[in-house]
Design an enzyme around this catalytic site. Structure first.
Site: not given
Ligand SMILES: [Zn+2]
Length: 301
Positions: A77, A233, A237, A260
């Protein structure tokens, strides 16, 4: 010249680590041209780990970096905020192994960078300009990048949950669009995942103050910041994870059901495919919004 940037002065904030629950102080410090973004552990005598794919050290519900004895967790972030405001060079000082989660979004980091101010450095910025598509699939997850005149992200997510079936969004990423459309979107989790994360010793600092929690019948928080806060969001990311290529990107990033793991694997793949991109100095060419009729528009990627 599109010059590299750093901060005008140092600035700090304090918070807690989402997964560790530890208190942490973060300080952003100006750095010289071609320094890049480096995390520094002041509690380990100032040992550093650069924010590059080479040093990805963990992708368990957050992106971590590691080099030798140095570990830094939940970098994404903060990285998204730094690269979206065009900060190429900065020292990120931490006195604990995890970046503070703040409110679960990039908005507090945007505020911090804006408070510190931006300084131009006397060297040109180098953009990674995509020349041909690159793609990666892992099960039902997919990432790809295509040539484009500017940095653009398309993201789609789908879950087997009555409140969150499918969301998708495409956005050209500029300083303004990131600040207005993406930065405030918070991290999210499903209620039944929270217990599982805690059992694994994760999300110990998690609360409704720093994550949207999706229950069976609604979100447990006082509403959402955007109707489609979840996919926004995921864009945040992806920008943070792709920052690990080490250059601002000129290309169209497309992701479906990413996380991720695949984000960082894809960032590494992009760097490996050296014939698929080139480094260019200066600003991406401005978009031609509407070409006058009868005039030839020069073809660009
Ligand atoms: Zn996130």
């Amino acid at each position: 010249m599109n010059a590299q940037r750093t901060l005008r002065r140092s600035i700090s904030c304090a918070g807690i680590g989402l997964h560790s629950g530890n208190k942490v102080t973060l300080t952003l410090r100006p750095a010289p041209a071609d320094f890049g973004i480096r995390f520094r552990r002041s509690d380990l005598g100032g040992l550093e780990v650069p924010a590059t794919v080479k040093h990805v050290g963990g992708i368990n519900y957050a992106t971590g970096l590691a080099r030798d004895a140095v570990k830094v967790d939940t970098v994404e972030h903060l990285l998204a905020a730094l690269v979206s405001l065009g900060i190429d060079n900065v020292v990120v000082d931490l006195n604990s192994p995890e970046v503070p989660i703040m409110d679960g979004s990039s908005a507090p980091f945007i505020y911090l960078i804006q408070e510190a101010g931006v300084k131009q450095l006397g060297r040109p910025r180098k953009f990674l300009k995509v020349l041909r598509p690159i793609s990666l699939s892992r099960g039902d997850k997919r990432m790809a990048i295509y040539p484009s005149d500017h940095f653009k992200v398309t993201y789609s997510i789908s879950y087997d949950h009555p409140l969150l079936r499918h969301q998708a969004r495409t956005l050209r990423i500029t300083e303004e669009s990131f600040v207005e459309e993406i930065a405030a979107a918070r991290t999210f989790t499903f209620l039944n995942e929270v217990e599982m994360l805690r059992q694994q010793g994760l999300a110990l600092g998690g609360s409704l103050e720093n994550a949207v929690v999706i229950g069976e019948t609604g979100v447990l928080n006082n509403g959402l910041r955007f109707d489609d806060e979840f996919v926004r969001h995921k864009i945040l990311d992806a920008i943070g994870d792709m920052a690990l290529v080490g250059h601002p990107i000129v290309g169209h990033l497309v992701a479906h059901r990413g996380g991720h793991g695949i984000h960082t694997e894809f960032a590494a793949l992009v760097l490996e495919q050296t014939d698929a991109w080139t480094l260019v100095e200066g600003a991406p060419e401005p978009e031609i919004a509407s070409a006058p009729v009868g005039e030839t528009v020069r073809a660009t990627n």
